[in-house]
Design a protein around this motif. Structure first.
Motif, PDB file in Angstrom:
ATOM      1  N   ASN A 115       0.830  -1.209   0.000  1.00 12.32           N
ATOM      2  CA  ASN A 115       0.000   0.000   0.000  1.00 12.32           C
ATOM      3  C   ASN A 115       0.866   1.261   0.000  1.00 12.32           C
ATOM      4  N   GLU A 118       2.170   1.789  -3.456  1.00 16.42           N
ATOM      5  CA  GLU A 118       1.102   2.349  -4.299  1.00 16.42           C
ATOM      6  C   GLU A 118       0.933   3.843  -4.023  1.00 16.42           C
ATOM      7  N   GLU A 122       1.434   7.076  -6.585  1.00 21.09           N
ATOM      8  CA  GLU A 122       0.492   8.183  -6.765  1.00 21.09           C
ATOM      9  C   GLU A 122       1.187   9.522  -6.532  1.00 21.09           C
ATOM     10  N   TYR A 179       6.233  -2.038  -9.258  1.00 23.25           N
ATOM     11  CA  TYR A 179       5.046  -2.208  -8.416  1.00 23.25           C
ATOM     12  C   TYR A 179       4.160  -3.340  -8.942  1.00 23.25           C
ATOM     13  N   THR A 180       3.972  -3.393 -10.254  1.00 20.20           N
ATOM     14  CA  THR A 180       3.152  -4.445 -10.849  1.00 20.20           C
ATOM     15  C   THR A 180       3.742  -5.823 -10.550  1.00 20.20           C
ATOM     16  N   LYS A 183       3.397  -6.707  -6.752  1.00 21.52           N
ATOM     17  CA  LYS A 183       1.994  -6.964  -6.413  1.00 21.52           C
ATOM     18  C   LYS A 183       1.601  -8.381  -6.833  1.00 21.52           C
TER      19      LYS A 183
END
Length: 231
Positions: A115, A118, A122, A179-180, A183
């Motif tokens: 989180n 992520e 952003e 990140y992808t 995850k």
């Protein structure tokens, strides 16, 4: 105007780079957590395999002869207990429970770090958007000034050289790719942990341990590329 644009762009690049470094710091924590989780999964596998191992075949003539030839009070007690070492069984049951609790804690902690990654993604997107909005008026002024590229001063060349290195969008794209990957790796780990139970087959546990350690969704070269960008 080129010098002002260069200074402003350099300032925003530094802000984006700081977000990128924070992202990589969180990634390092996630990787350390994953390595610890791999050990916990191995501990769970070993504990369960020990509890499921078959007892000595007391009907075997060979075993009977060995026991008679080496009969001690400890061996007699072992057979009286049904060929089960109670102490080892209790230890492995405790190991099994500790490993499973640790794996569940791992999933919770890993989700928290994911989180955070992520959120940083952003943040970097917002920083780039704001940077573009700040630089847009300067680009408009430059386009209407009628200046030729040949008029670039030595000072502007110096500023331009200061801007060498990955662009803001390059860093953001790299963060998005990483990140992808992490995850997907987390989702795999979560599925493994939630599927663990006393009826898990040996072949399943072996596959789980292998997949966890191999990290099939992680491209190590891309991660290494990202680390090389940090002095």
């Amino acid at each position: 105007m080129g010098s002002e644009e260069g200074n402003l762009k350099s300032e925003w690049k530094e802000k984006v780079f700081q977000i990128f470094k924070e992202f990589m710091t969180r990634l390092a924590k996630l990787e350390e957590l994953g390595a610890a989780g791999s050990k916990l999964l191995t501990g769970y596998q070993q504990g369960l395999e020990f509890l499921r191992q078959p007892p000595i075949d007391k009907t075997s003539k060979l075993i009977e002869n060995i026991v008679k030839a080496n009969e001690t009070q400890r061996v007699k007690s072992y057979f009286e207990a049904g060929c089960i070492n109670v102490h080892d069984s209790l230890q492995n049951m405790s190991k099994l429970r500790t490993s499973l609790l640790g794996l569940n804690d791992h999933i919770i902690t890993a989700k928290g770090i994911l989180n955070e990654l992520e959120g940083l993604l952003e943040d970097v997107a917002g920083a780039i958007q704001t940077a573009n909005e700040c630089l847009a008026p300067l680009w408009d002024e430059d386009s209407g000034s009628g200046l030729d590229l040949q008029d670039t001063t030595d000072k502007e060349i110096s500023t331009s050289s200061h801007l060498q290195g990955p662009e803001m969008t390059d860093l953001a794209a790299l963060m998005g790719i990483i990140y992808t990957m992490v995850k997907q790796d987390y989702v795999m780990q979560e599925r493994i942990v939630t599927s663990l139970n006393l009826k898990s087959l040996s072949v399943e546990l072996e596959s789980y341990s292998l997949m966890w350690s191999l990290r099939p969704f992680i491209n190590d070269e891309i991660v290494h590329q990202a680390w090389r960008l940090i002095p």
